[in-house]
Scaffold this motif. Structure first.
Motif, PDB file in Angstrom:
ATOM      1  N   ILE A 244      -3.556  48.831  62.680  1.00  0.00           N
ATOM      2  CA  ILE A 244      -3.479  49.344  61.310  1.00  0.00           C
ATOM      3  C   ILE A 244      -2.534  48.511  60.452  1.00  0.00           C
ATOM      4  N   THR A 245      -1.398  48.103  61.004  1.00  0.00           N
ATOM      5  CA  THR A 245      -0.469  47.280  60.213  1.00  0.00           C
ATOM      6  C   THR A 245      -1.070  45.914  59.892  1.00  0.00           C
TER       7      THR A 245
ATOM      8  N   THR B  81      -4.299  45.313  59.699  1.00  0.00           N
ATOM      9  CA  THR B  81      -5.373  45.575  58.737  1.00  0.00           C
ATOM     10  C   THR B  81      -4.798  45.745  57.334  1.00  0.00           C
ATOM     11  N   GLY B  82      -3.664  46.451  57.241  1.00  0.00           N
ATOM     12  CA  GLY B  82      -2.988  46.606  55.949  1.00  0.00           C
ATOM     13  C   GLY B  82      -2.561  45.259  55.390  1.00  0.00           C
TER      14      GLY B  82
ATOM     15  N   LEU C 121      -0.628  57.115  64.090  1.00  0.00           N
ATOM     16  CA  LEU C 121      -1.258  56.900  62.785  1.00  0.00           C
ATOM     17  C   LEU C 121      -0.256  57.121  61.660  1.00  0.00           C
ATOM     18  N   LEU C 122       0.574  58.136  61.817  1.00  0.00           N
ATOM     19  CA  LEU C 122       1.609  58.437  60.831  1.00  0.00           C
ATOM     20  C   LEU C 122       2.575  57.257  60.690  1.00  0.00           C
TER      21      LEU C 122
ATOM     22  N   SER D 178       1.925  54.112  61.607  1.00  0.00           N
ATOM     23  CA  SER D 178       1.166  52.926  61.185  1.00  0.00           C
ATOM     24  C   SER D 178       0.998  52.851  59.680  1.00  0.00           C
ATOM     25  N   PHE D 179       0.586  53.967  59.071  1.00  0.00           N
ATOM     26  CA  PHE D 179       0.324  53.944  57.634  1.00  0.00           C
ATOM     27  C   PHE D 179       1.612  53.754  56.843  1.00  0.00           C
ATOM     28  N   GLY D 180       2.718  54.290  57.367  1.00  0.00           N
ATOM     29  CA  GLY D 180       4.008  54.069  56.718  1.00  0.00           C
ATOM     30  C   GLY D 180       4.377  52.596  56.726  1.00  0.00           C
TER      31      GLY D 180
ATOM     32  N   ALA E  64       2.235  50.018  57.138  1.00  0.00           N
ATOM     33  CA  ALA E  64       1.240  49.244  56.378  1.00  0.00           C
ATOM     34  C   ALA E  64       1.506  49.323  54.878  1.00  0.00           C
ATOM     35  N   LEU E  65       1.777  50.528  54.381  1.00  0.00           N
ATOM     36  CA  LEU E  65       2.051  50.704  52.952  1.00  0.00           C
ATOM     37  C   LEU E  65       3.313  49.962  52.543  1.00  0.00           C
TER      38      LEU E  65
END
Length: 204
Positions: A43-44, A46-47, A128-129, A131-133, A135-136
């Motif tokens: 995810i990171t 991909t971000g 997931l929590l 990862s999205f932190g 990535a953003l």
């Protein structure tokens, strides 16, 4: 060679957060399993790819020398901002709301919050929590890096690989003196890495 160096520097900057997270989880004896680690890396990276793709799209509307200068100066500015804020936080022993500026003490608290079921392991939902932190957190710098012309494919590959290893190394370091030292000064180091990267891209 400079293309590889720039991609590696940016990937290293992007994954300093992962290193600090790994250290914090190691201190709290919270295990990030291989599958969860792979999810975070996927995810990171991909971000990073999406952010850099936006930057690449922007370069279509600007001459190369202008986009390179703008992107490089923005990276240097971000690096300077990180250094300034990190020093303020270190001097005042204060907390930051920005994930990239959190030191080891902040991250230990973050680690406790993300282990939602208090199991001592990070499951898929919890990864997931995280990862999205992460990535953003790298969106702005990813756009700026791509505008300077840093290779998207190399950066994504390096980001994926380093994401996995920095979390493993961080967990291994855990309560060690080196781990705590890195955890405390990683936000400051990330600022210096960005400035070095910005200067390299500016003079290329």
């Amino acid at each position: 060679m400079s293309v590889i160096l720039s991609a590696m520097l940016f990937a290293l900057y992007s994954n300093l957060d992962n290193l600090v997270i790994g250290i914090a989880y190691g201190i709290k004896k919270i295990n990030i399993k291989i599958f969860s680690n792979l999810i975070i890396a996927f995810i990171t990276s991909t971000g990073t790819f999406l952010a850099m793709s936006i930057g690449f799209y922007i370069t279509n509307f600007l001459p190369h020398n202008i986009s390179n200068a703008l992107g490089s100066l923005l990276i240097i500015f971000l690096g300077g901002y990180f250094i300034y804020k990190s020093e303020i936080n270190l001097i005042n022993n204060s907390k930051s709301n920005d994930l990239a500026l959190k030191d080891i003490d902040d991250m230990i608290e973050y680690a406790k919050k993300t282990d939602l079921d208090n199991s001592g392991d990070i499951n898929m939902r919890e990864s997931l929590l995280i990862s999205f932190g992460l990535a953003l957190n790298n969106l702005g710098s990813g756009v700026a890096a791509s505008v300077t012309g840093i290779s998207i494919s190399l950066t994504v590959v390096f980001t994926f690989i380093l994401s996995i290893f920095t979390i493993i190394i961080g967990q291994y370091l855990g309560n060690s003196f080196l781990g705590k030292l890195l955890g405390r000064y990683a936000p400051l180091l990330s600022g210096f890495l960005l400035i070095i990267l910005g200067i390299l891209e500016l003079i290329n």
